[in-house]
Design a protein around this motif. Structure first.
Motif, PDB file in Angstrom:
ATOM      1  N   UNK A 192       3.876  10.944  -4.709  1.00  0.00           N
ATOM      2  CA  UNK A 192       3.918  10.853  -3.245  1.00  0.00           C
ATOM      3  C   UNK A 192       2.737  10.029  -2.736  1.00  0.00           C
ATOM      4  N   UNK A 193       1.557  10.257  -3.319  1.00  0.00           N
ATOM      5  CA  UNK A 193       0.369   9.509  -2.900  1.00  0.00           C
ATOM      6  C   UNK A 193       0.510   8.027  -3.224  1.00  0.00           C
ATOM      7  N   UNK A 194       1.051   7.702  -4.394  1.00  0.00           N
ATOM      8  CA  UNK A 194       1.250   6.294  -4.766  1.00  0.00           C
ATOM      9  C   UNK A 194       2.211   5.624  -3.791  1.00  0.00           C
ATOM     10  N   UNK A 195       3.330   6.286  -3.497  1.00  0.00           N
ATOM     11  CA  UNK A 195       4.316   5.710  -2.578  1.00  0.00           C
ATOM     12  C   UNK A 195       3.728   5.538  -1.178  1.00  0.00           C
ATOM     13  N   UNK A 196       2.978   6.540  -0.712  1.00  0.00           N
ATOM     14  CA  UNK A 196       2.360   6.450   0.617  1.00  0.00           C
ATOM     15  C   UNK A 196       1.360   5.303   0.673  1.00  0.00           C
ATOM     16  N   UNK A 197       0.584   5.136  -0.389  1.00  0.00           N
ATOM     17  CA  UNK A 197      -0.387   4.041  -0.435  1.00  0.00           C
ATOM     18  C   UNK A 197       0.315   2.693  -0.430  1.00  0.00           C
ATOM     19  N   UNK A 198       1.428   2.585  -1.153  1.00  0.00           N
ATOM     20  CA  UNK A 198       2.195   1.336  -1.170  1.00  0.00           C
ATOM     21  C   UNK A 198       2.712   1.009   0.228  1.00  0.00           C
ATOM     22  N   UNK A 199       3.225   2.018   0.929  1.00  0.00           N
ATOM     23  CA  UNK A 199       3.735   1.786   2.289  1.00  0.00           C
ATOM     24  C   UNK A 199       2.607   1.346   3.224  1.00  0.00           C
ATOM     25  N   UNK A 200       1.478   2.036   3.182  1.00  0.00           N
ATOM     26  CA  UNK A 200       0.365   1.705   4.069  1.00  0.00           C
ATOM     27  C   UNK A 200      -0.172   0.297   3.784  1.00  0.00           C
ATOM     28  N   UNK A 201      -0.382  -0.007   2.505  1.00  0.00           N
ATOM     29  CA  UNK A 201      -0.889  -1.331   2.161  1.00  0.00           C
ATOM     30  C   UNK A 201       0.143  -2.415   2.441  1.00  0.00           C
ATOM     31  N   UNK A 202       1.409  -2.101   2.196  1.00  0.00           N
ATOM     32  CA  UNK A 202       2.467  -3.068   2.493  1.00  0.00           C
ATOM     33  C   UNK A 202       2.555  -3.368   3.969  1.00  0.00           C
ATOM     34  N   UNK A 203       2.487  -2.305   4.793  1.00  0.00           N
ATOM     35  CA  UNK A 203       2.523  -2.505   6.250  1.00  0.00           C
ATOM     36  C   UNK A 203       1.326  -3.326   6.705  1.00  0.00           C
ATOM     37  N   UNK A 204       0.147  -2.981   6.195  1.00  0.00           N
ATOM     38  CA  UNK A 204      -1.070  -3.722   6.565  1.00  0.00           C
ATOM     39  C   UNK A 204      -0.968  -5.184   6.135  1.00  0.00           C
ATOM     40  N   UNK A 205      -0.437  -5.423   4.947  1.00  0.00           N
ATOM     41  CA  UNK A 205      -0.348  -6.784   4.438  1.00  0.00           C
ATOM     42  C   UNK A 205       0.562  -7.650   5.300  1.00  0.00           C
ATOM     43  N   UNK A 206       1.737  -7.129   5.666  1.00  0.00           N
ATOM     44  CA  UNK A 206       2.701  -7.968   6.392  1.00  0.00           C
ATOM     45  C   UNK A 206       2.418  -8.032   7.887  1.00  0.00           C
ATOM     46  N   UNK A 207       1.640  -7.086   8.414  1.00  0.00           N
ATOM     47  CA  UNK A 207       1.428  -7.049   9.858  1.00  0.00           C
ATOM     48  C   UNK A 207       0.001  -7.358  10.300  1.00  0.00           C
ATOM     49  N   UNK A 208      -0.960  -7.250   9.396  1.00  0.00           N
ATOM     50  CA  UNK A 208      -2.354  -7.364   9.820  1.00  0.00           C
ATOM     51  C   UNK A 208      -3.158  -8.385   9.011  1.00  0.00           C
ATOM     52  N   UNK A 209      -2.525  -9.185   8.183  1.00  0.00           N
ATOM     53  CA  UNK A 209      -3.253 -10.188   7.412  1.00  0.00           C
ATOM     54  C   UNK A 209      -2.664 -11.569   7.670  1.00  0.00           C
ATOM     55  N   UNK A 210      -3.471 -12.583   7.401  1.00  0.00           N
ATOM     56  CA  UNK A 210      -2.988 -13.954   7.581  1.00  0.00           C
ATOM     57  C   UNK A 210      -1.835 -14.254   6.634  1.00  0.00           C
ATOM     58  N   UNK A 211      -1.889 -13.679   5.425  1.00  0.00           N
ATOM     59  CA  UNK A 211      -0.780 -13.898   4.488  1.00  0.00           C
ATOM     60  C   UNK A 211       0.520 -13.356   5.051  1.00  0.00           C
TER      61      UNK A 211
END
Length: 343
Positions: A192-211
């Motif tokens: 559950x922690x791995x999946x939650x971390x993937x979602x949080x980092x994925x959301x941050x990557x696509x919405x809050x980074x230049x990439x």
């Protein structure tokens, strides 16, 4: 407000239409649509330990689906999630053999990283063919799935074969019990922690980074991104590698978690279901989390159907296919009605 609600309404409409179509199919073969759909709902949400079963099937799908979202948003149709999932599991299994006797705090992260590296490398060669030679990534990644499936058969019946196996299915030796991140139920705080971390980092990557911003623009208009001075080839390779790494992570989670060993042909529809989840979610990481759990519930219900209705579990594939039908057809007329209603 309307623009935010529209994707939610559209997704709900696709699923509703798919269920209506499935009801007609069930009725056409002489089954009670009401009883069949009721058994699916009961198996998904109300049977004993229903939530644990939903998490068991939904969380690995979620990890892979986030990677697919990243690739698709950049405009590259990585259809090779299944092969990258397999290569991740294979590399994690080799790492597990190499690390036997090591403490869990060392072995588990190494196996996870090996899985991510395997998935990333299996996504890298189609990416290079795409940006360097213009090869169609749909074809190359699809072919990669078949190659990976054969590699899985080879390693489970060759280098990683369990010498004490029954011979009914080629498989590797079980990973050490102390390394397992879940029991066969597949639901644990670690996963559950791995999946939650993937979602949080994925959301941050696509919405809050230049990439994330540039990759989203590249998916819609790569020429404009080039005018802004961005390297489209770099975006493409990064999107492929990230997508493959997450699929490989899901493969290592399956190995170290519910499966406990590598087996030939395990979860053959995992990658394709993750692709469908990304499409239904409209390339949204947060939406993918909810849709993945919904598909996890459907998979859980598929195991319940033979008991409740006598239907084979493959009947759930009809629902998957129906949802895919409406997604790929884009349901233009219905979307037009929704848009008019929104105004």
């Amino acid at each position: 407000m309307t623009s935010r609600l529209y994707p939610v309404l559209q997704t709900g409409a696709f699923i509703l239409l798919a269920l209506v179509l499935c009801s007609l199919i069930f009725a056409a073969v002489g089954l009670s649509a009401t009883e069949t759909l009721g058994a699916i709902v009961d198996g998904a949400f109300f049977r004993p330990n229903a939530l644990a079963h939903v998490l068991r099937w939904g969380l690995p799908l979620l990890i892979t689906a986030v990677g697919v979202v990243i690739s698709f948003r950049a405009g590259y149709f990585n259809i090779g999630a299944q092969g990258q999932f397999y290569l991740g599991a294979i590399c994690a299994a080799f790492a597990a053999e190499w690390m036997r006797g090591s403490p869990a705090l060392v072995a588990v992260p190494v196996c996870m990283l090996a899985g991510m590296a395997g998935g990333a490398l299996w996504a890298l060669w189609p990416a290079l063919l795409r940006v360097k030679a213009g090869a169609d990534e749909v074809i190359t990644t699809m072919m990669g799935n078949f190659i990976a499936a054969q590699l899985l058969v080879h390693v489970t019946s060759g280098p990683l074969k369990d010498p004490s196996g029954s011979g009914q299915q080629a498989s590797s030796r079980p990973v050490e019990a102390a390394w397992r991140i879940s029991e066969s139920s597949g639901s644990s705080p670690v996963i559950i922690a791995i999946a939650a971390l993937v979602v949080l980092l994925g959301w941050w990557l696509v919405n809050r980074t230049s990439f994330g911003i540039l990759s989203g623009l590249a998916g819609r208009n790569p020429v404009m991104v080039t005018w802004q001075g961005a390297k489209v080839q770099r975006i493409a390779i990064s999107a492929f590698v990230l997508s493959g790494a997450l699929a490989g992570l899901a493969g290592s989670v399956e190995l170290m978690g519910p499966n406990g060993r590598l087996a030939s042909g395990f979860l053959p529809d995992h990658g394709f279901t993750a692709i469908l989840i990304a499409l239904v979610a409209g390339m949204s990481v947060i939406a993918a989390a909810f849709i993945a759990l919904f598909f996890g519930a459907l998979t859980s219900a598929g195991l319940w159907l033979p008991v409740m209705t006598g239907l084979p579990s493959s009947a759930i594939d009809i629902i998957h296919a129906s949802i895919a039908l409406f997604i790929t057809a884009k349901a233009g007329v219905f979307r037009g009605l929704l848009a008019r209603f929104g105004r």
